[in-house]
Design a protein around this motif. Sequence first.
Motif, PDB file in Angstrom:
ATOM      1  N   ASP A 101       0.641  -1.338   0.074  1.00 50.69           N
ATOM      2  CA  ASP A 101      -0.199   0.050  -0.038  1.00 50.69           C
ATOM      3  C   ASP A 101       0.811   1.361   0.031  1.00 50.69           C
ATOM      4  O   ASP A 101       0.459   2.075  -0.682  1.00 50.69           O
ATOM      5  CB  ASP A 101      -0.942   0.015   1.343  1.00 50.69           C
ATOM      6  CG  ASP A 101      -1.860   1.161   1.300  1.00 50.69           C
ATOM      7  OD1 ASP A 101      -2.352   1.487   0.412  1.00 50.69           O
ATOM      8  OD2 ASP A 101      -1.839   1.870   2.466  1.00 50.69           O
ATOM      9  N   SER A 108      -9.242   2.966  -2.494  1.00 52.74           N
ATOM     10  CA  SER A 108      -9.956   2.136  -1.683  1.00 52.74           C
ATOM     11  C   SER A 108     -10.551   1.015  -2.401  1.00 52.74           C
ATOM     12  O   SER A 108     -10.688  -0.089  -1.922  1.00 52.74           O
ATOM     13  CB  SER A 108     -10.708   2.753  -0.532  1.00 52.74           C
ATOM     14  OG  SER A 108     -10.064   3.591   0.386  1.00 52.74           O
ATOM     15  N   LYS A 111      -8.151  -1.863  -3.180  1.00 51.04           N
ATOM     16  CA  LYS A 111      -7.679  -2.501  -2.212  1.00 51.04           C
ATOM     17  C   LYS A 111      -8.683  -3.513  -1.434  1.00 51.04           C
ATOM     18  O   LYS A 111      -8.263  -4.406  -1.153  1.00 51.04           O
ATOM     19  CB  LYS A 111      -7.314  -1.412  -1.057  1.00 51.04           C
ATOM     20  CG  LYS A 111      -5.921  -0.884  -1.555  1.00 51.04           C
ATOM     21  CD  LYS A 111      -5.334   0.084  -0.326  1.00 51.04           C
ATOM     22  CE  LYS A 111      -6.161   1.340   0.129  1.00 51.04           C
ATOM     23  NZ  LYS A 111      -5.468   1.930   0.951  1.00 51.04           N
ATOM     24  N   ASP A 112     -10.040  -2.873  -1.619  1.00 48.90           N
ATOM     25  CA  ASP A 112     -11.210  -4.163  -0.961  1.00 48.90           C
ATOM     26  C   ASP A 112     -11.746  -4.979  -2.018  1.00 48.90           C
ATOM     27  O   ASP A 112     -12.339  -5.931  -1.335  1.00 48.90           O
ATOM     28  CB  ASP A 112     -12.443  -2.889  -0.777  1.00 48.90           C
ATOM     29  CG  ASP A 112     -12.073  -1.845   0.486  1.00 48.90           C
ATOM     30  OD1 ASP A 112     -11.009  -2.217   1.048  1.00 48.90           O
ATOM     31  OD2 ASP A 112     -12.795  -1.035   0.249  1.00 48.90           O
ATOM     32  N   GLY A 250     -11.514   8.629   2.113  1.00 45.18           N
ATOM     33  CA  GLY A 250     -12.468   8.497   2.761  1.00 45.18           C
ATOM     34  C   GLY A 250     -13.052   9.707   3.453  1.00 45.18           C
ATOM     35  O   GLY A 250     -13.805   9.966   4.523  1.00 45.18           O
TER      36      GLY A 250
END
Length: 460
Positions: A101, A108, A111-112, A250
Motif C-alpha cells: 500500500d 480503496s 484495495k477492497d 474517505g
Amino acid sequence: MDLTSDKITIKELLELKKNSMLIVNPEYQRAAVWSENQQKKLIDSVLRGYPLPLIYLHHKKRVIAGMQSEGLEIIDGQQRINALYRFGESALKLFDPVKDDKVARFPSFIKDTPCSWARCDFLSLPDDLKTRFLTTKIFIVKVTTDIEDEARDLFIRLQAGLPLNAQEKRDAWPGGFTELVLKLGGKPEITRHQGHDFFNRHVSKNSKDRGEVRQLCAQICMLFFERLEHGNWSDIGTQKVDDYYYRNLGFDIDSPLVKRLLKALDVAVQLFSNQTSPKLKGHEAIHVILLLDSLIYEYAPNWKTNFIRAYDSFKAKAANDKKQRSGEYWFEYGALTQTQSAEGRTIQRRHAFFVQHMMRELNPLLLDTNRIFGNEEREIVYYRDQKRCAVCKQEIRWQDLEVHHIEEHQAGGQTIIENAVPVHKDCHPKGQKAVEFRLQWLENNKPSESDELLRELGNL
C-alpha cells in the motif's frame, strides 16, 4: 505519409520484439525512463481491462543487396512496450494492493477487491490470467512513409502535448477530499465545480491556470484541518499534498471542519468584496484564511471594520522591506515566502509574524476576556519566548503547549500576552506552585535601575 489503424495482441507485440522486428531508433528516441513502479502499474491496468493509449509504429521496408527487410520502428509507446516485455520475461513482480500500500497507493475500491495477481510474475500467474494478458489487444497506428524526417516530425508532435501536472493527476483521484478541492478550487469545465468566490474573485491566477488554484485550495485545506484537529503545521510540498489526498480517500465533505472552513471563506469574500488592490497571492491567501478562522470563533466581531485597513498596512510595510531586502517584514515574512516556503515550520513562523502585526492593528476583543487565550495569542507567546517552557526551560512541542497567566486569573490577572508565558501541560503551575512561580518570575524579570530611569524621564 499513410496511416493504418490496427489491433495487435500483446503476444504478437512481444514476439516482434523478441525477433528484433520491433526496434527503437536511438537517434531521436529517449532511453527507457519509466520506473519499475510505473511498469507494474501498467501491467496491473492490463489485467484489470483498462485500455492503453495508442502506440505508433513506423512500418519500414528496405531492400539491401537484393534482399528485402521488413520491420516496425517505435515512434510512440516505447515505455509501455518495455513494461509489457519485462513482465512477459518474468522480470517484474506485480503489486499487492494491500501489502504494498505505501508504494502502490491504490484507491480503496481496489484495495477492497481481491487481487489474484498480487505479488506474481508472469510465470506464477494462474493460466487464465496468462491467457488474458497475452491475448489482450493493443490499438496501434502503422505509419508508412519513405521520408524518415516525417516519422521524426510525427514523434516530435506526439511529444509536444502538455503532460498532466501534479494537480491535474490529483483531480482524477477518487474520494471526498478530491471532491472538496474541486468544489472549492473550481474546475469551470465541470458544471458542478464552479469554485468558491474566494478563489474565483480574490486569489491571483495566471491566464493558463492548470490546477494551480486547486492546488492552493488543497494546501489551505491541509493546513486548516491539520491545525484544528492535531495542532500540526503540515508541509505542503508536492509529495506531501499527494500523501494527504491518499490518506483522505474517505474524507467526509459534510464534516463540521468543512463547514468551519466555508465560514472563513465566506467572511473573506465579504471583507475583500470592495477591494481594488491586487488579488491575493498564494501565501497571502493562506494566512488570511487561517487568521480569519481564529478571529471568527474567538473574538467579538469589532475587528471586521478594520481588517482591510490592517491588511493593507501589513502589505505596504512588507512591500517596502522587500524592496530594501531588509527589515523585519522581509526577514520574518517576505524572505520566508521564497526559501523553504512549503515547509510547515516556515509557514508557522511566517504566520506568527503576520498574526502578531495584524492583531496589533486590529486590537480585537476576546469573546471570553476573563479566561481564555486565543490561538493567535498562543502563537505570539510561543514564539516570543523561543518555544521554551517558563518552568522547566525546555523546548515545547506545539501539541504540548499551554499558556499560563503570570498573575493568576482568579487573582485578577488579565488575559493579555504581557501576562502570559508558555508552559508544558505537565509543568503548568497550579495552586501554591502558581503563587511561587509568580514571585520567582517577578524577581527574575524586574526592571533594572536604568529601565526605571528611562521610564521616569519619559514621564517628564
